[in-house]
Design an enzyme around this catalytic site. Sequence first.
Site, short mmCIF file in Angstrom:
data_model
loop_
_atom_site.label_atom_id
_atom_site.label_comp_id
_atom_site.label_asym_id
_atom_site.label_seq_id
_atom_site.Cartn_x
_atom_site.Cartn_y
_atom_site.Cartn_z
N CYS A 75 27.68 -12.04 21.98
CA CYS A 75 27.40 -13.25 21.20
C CYS A 75 27.01 -14.46 22.03
O CYS A 75 25.91 -14.99 21.89
CB CYS A 75 28.63 -13.62 20.36
N HIS A 136 30.01 -20.72 18.68
CA HIS A 136 30.45 -19.87 19.81
C HIS A 136 29.82 -20.28 21.14
O HIS A 136 29.63 -19.45 22.02
CB HIS A 136 30.15 -18.39 19.52
#
Length: 574
Positions: A75, A136
């Site tokens: 990610c 994130h």
Amino acid sequence: MKRMEPFYRILAIALFIHLPQTTAKRPNILIIVADDLGYGDVGCFGNSTIRTPNIDRLAREGVRLSHHIAPAALCTPSRAALMTGRYPARMGMVSNHVVRVNIFTSASSGLPSNEITIAELAKDHGYATGFVGKWHLGLHCLTRDFCHHPLKQGFDYFYGIPLTNLKDFGSEPNRAIDAKYPWVNQALAAGVITSSLFFFALWYLQVLSVRGFVIALICVSLPVYIFDWLFTNNKLINAILMRNYEVVEQPMVFTNLTQRLVNEGNAFMEQSVASERPFLLVMSWIQVHTVLYNSKKDFVGRSQHGEYGDNIEEMDWSVGEIINSLDHLGITNETFVYFTSDNGGHVEETGPGGSRHGGHNGVFRGGKGQGGSEGGIRVPTVARFPGRITPSSEVSSPTSFMDILPSLASLWGGQAPSDRLIDGRNMIPLLTGMNPNPIHDYLFHYCGNHIHAARYTDGSDVYKVHYFTYNWLPGSEGCAFMCDCSGSSVQSQNPPLLFNIATDPGERSPLDVTSSKHQRILSLIGAAVQEHRSSVEPVSSQYSISRLIPLPWLQPCCNFPKCMCRDTFWLSKE
């Protein structure tokens, strides 16, 4: 005919004057990012058992990018590349150890503030910029300065989660660290017991005083207790929902979460249209990363693939809600839409009962976390821009996340930053068919800070070399929860493995590397790898241990000391 020449000259001048007025209009930009969605999970990429009519609609009305590559198989680094058009290694977003993503909201790691993002470029051209969903890419540096926060990275509005969605956040007593390292509790307990016995022996032999014995026990036991508390209370300290700089929900509640994200995205677009400003909106879904959840009961038990399939179908529904809003606002023809996944499907992910909770990557081998495996980096991607992109078309030559920044810059009439290396290329001519030639000669595939593989485009052929491969568990294409980038998870290939993935996408038949042709290809790729390495300047790592550990003074808390609250704005509308 000579008498007609002035007419044609006048017509040409009129078209020339009109053309810049037409093309100079800044289109809206809608970027939709799924989390851990596999290439084989989507109908328009070959899945016939999971219903994805809205993503399929985008492909039908636009172009399918069948060879689109994420610059990382995880990610955080892949999202950093999407934001900046650069390899994560150039930003220090690669790791020398097993931790390759941000794992604590209160850590100081994140997207460096000196990077230029698509949002910052868009703002320079008058765009309203919004980010909804999973970020994130960090929050703070060493003080509560929000240096990594979306609002410090060019976005005007943020509603979403600063970290990620973890299996720890569900109602089941699961911990992500136990899935990756099931032995960790036993190892820590054994270490404490062994150390205690050792100090006890020293006290018994009168080498240590009672006070020294107590201090030694505390020094050994306290870090273990803190470690266990952090991961046992992961949901409380990391499942955080924010609106701009404010924590509005802690821990995050999944009830109607997808609908809330949709409503936030739609409201942002409506406000931008009302203010007559073009917008850049990133809709970054939390699904289909674990913990799996359905916030809409209509999708529970609906698919043929259990909870995972239910989550995909709800995520596809949310895509439909967003693109339908473009129709309702009358801006479909003025909006460039790009849909992708941040990395490939997580083939090792299972639920509490052993059911599959990870994705399917079609013919491609491997999955999430494997930076050199096609299944970890080949992602389902479509783009739509009515009037510019031919419906139901396909681009089969390699493209990358990193191409988004220069492509968007060309759409709004700007340029990519010239003061740094931008690894992406403008793919708009490729998507629109104006120039069908491949835009990348080479792409390099990192696992952590190691280049595990690279690809070379030679006409219609695409050659991929593997310098390292993964030691998959027998009968699988994965490791224990996720493969690491070094150590026992990988093996070096000497000579390297070489495949023509244009004709062998599943990489089942290695080519004979002793042939003169293939030796030439290996030499070309090897030289390109060395040139690329030499262009990556040393930067401070965002994944050093000091940046990854949680810092108490950076911990978000909505109402200290409870650190528990609900989003009252949407709670009143449930």
